[in-house]
Design a protein around this motif. Sequence first.
Motif, mmCIF file in Angstrom:
data_model
loop_
_atom_site.group_PDB
_atom_site.id
_atom_site.type_symbol
_atom_site.label_atom_id
_atom_site.label_comp_id
_atom_site.label_asym_id
_atom_site.label_seq_id
_atom_site.Cartn_x
_atom_site.Cartn_y
_atom_site.Cartn_z
ATOM 1 N N LEU A 109 1.028 -1.358 0.019
ATOM 2 C CA LEU A 109 0.023 0.027 0.143
ATOM 3 C C LEU A 109 1.109 1.296 0.114
ATOM 4 O O LEU A 109 0.528 2.307 -0.514
ATOM 5 N N ASP A 110 2.028 1.189 0.729
ATOM 6 C CA ASP A 110 2.699 2.431 0.703
ATOM 7 C C ASP A 110 3.748 2.412 -0.408
ATOM 8 O O ASP A 110 4.862 1.912 -0.640
ATOM 9 N N SER A 111 3.113 3.080 -1.564
ATOM 10 C CA SER A 111 3.968 3.186 -2.877
ATOM 11 C C SER A 111 4.662 4.429 -3.157
ATOM 12 O O SER A 111 4.525 4.988 -4.159
ATOM 13 N N LYS A 112 5.231 4.934 -1.991
ATOM 14 C CA LYS A 112 6.131 6.035 -2.282
ATOM 15 C C LYS A 112 7.512 5.845 -2.682
ATOM 16 O O LYS A 112 8.006 4.901 -2.235
ATOM 17 N N VAL A 113 8.227 6.874 -2.999
ATOM 18 C CA VAL A 113 9.658 6.931 -3.317
ATOM 19 C C VAL A 113 10.272 7.730 -2.488
ATOM 20 O O VAL A 113 10.000 9.016 -2.604
ATOM 21 N N TYR A 114 11.182 7.296 -1.655
ATOM 22 C CA TYR A 114 11.971 8.106 -1.160
ATOM 23 C C TYR A 114 13.475 8.206 -1.438
ATOM 24 O O TYR A 114 13.903 7.615 -1.952
ATOM 25 N N LEU A 115 13.856 9.562 -1.548
ATOM 26 C CA LEU A 115 15.228 10.001 -1.813
ATOM 27 C C LEU A 115 15.877 10.411 -0.853
ATOM 28 O O LEU A 115 15.437 11.073 0.294
ATOM 29 N N SER A 116 17.366 9.881 -0.786
ATOM 30 C CA SER A 116 18.101 10.455 0.348
ATOM 31 C C SER A 116 18.589 11.850 0.022
ATOM 32 O O SER A 116 18.733 12.338 -1.022
#
Length: 104
Positions: A81-88
């Motif tokens: 369900l958590d289909s987010k993209v995280y960038l450092s």
Amino acid sequence: MNFKKTFRIIALVAFTAFIMPSQSNAAAILPTDSIADSRMAAQIIQRVNEIQGMEKSNLSADEKKVLRKELRDMKQKADGLDSKVYLSIGAIIIIILILILVLR
């Protein structure tokens, strides 16, 4: 500014970006992208609470195995369900530096 000096500055910035620790609060974000996702999350939470409230000592080994499999499947659905993209921070800096170099 010559190329050698520019390259050294870029290398220093990239190096410090990867060395600096940063924390992500990704675990605190609930899957509320859409109404369907929030409904599914609520159903999963309700079912997990039902399973936790059950008296499992009366169940046979096969029934316990089915419950474990159901919980694993629900966990996979919840992770999907958590289909987010995280960038450092380091990745963002590298992307910006590449864009600067390409667009010059």
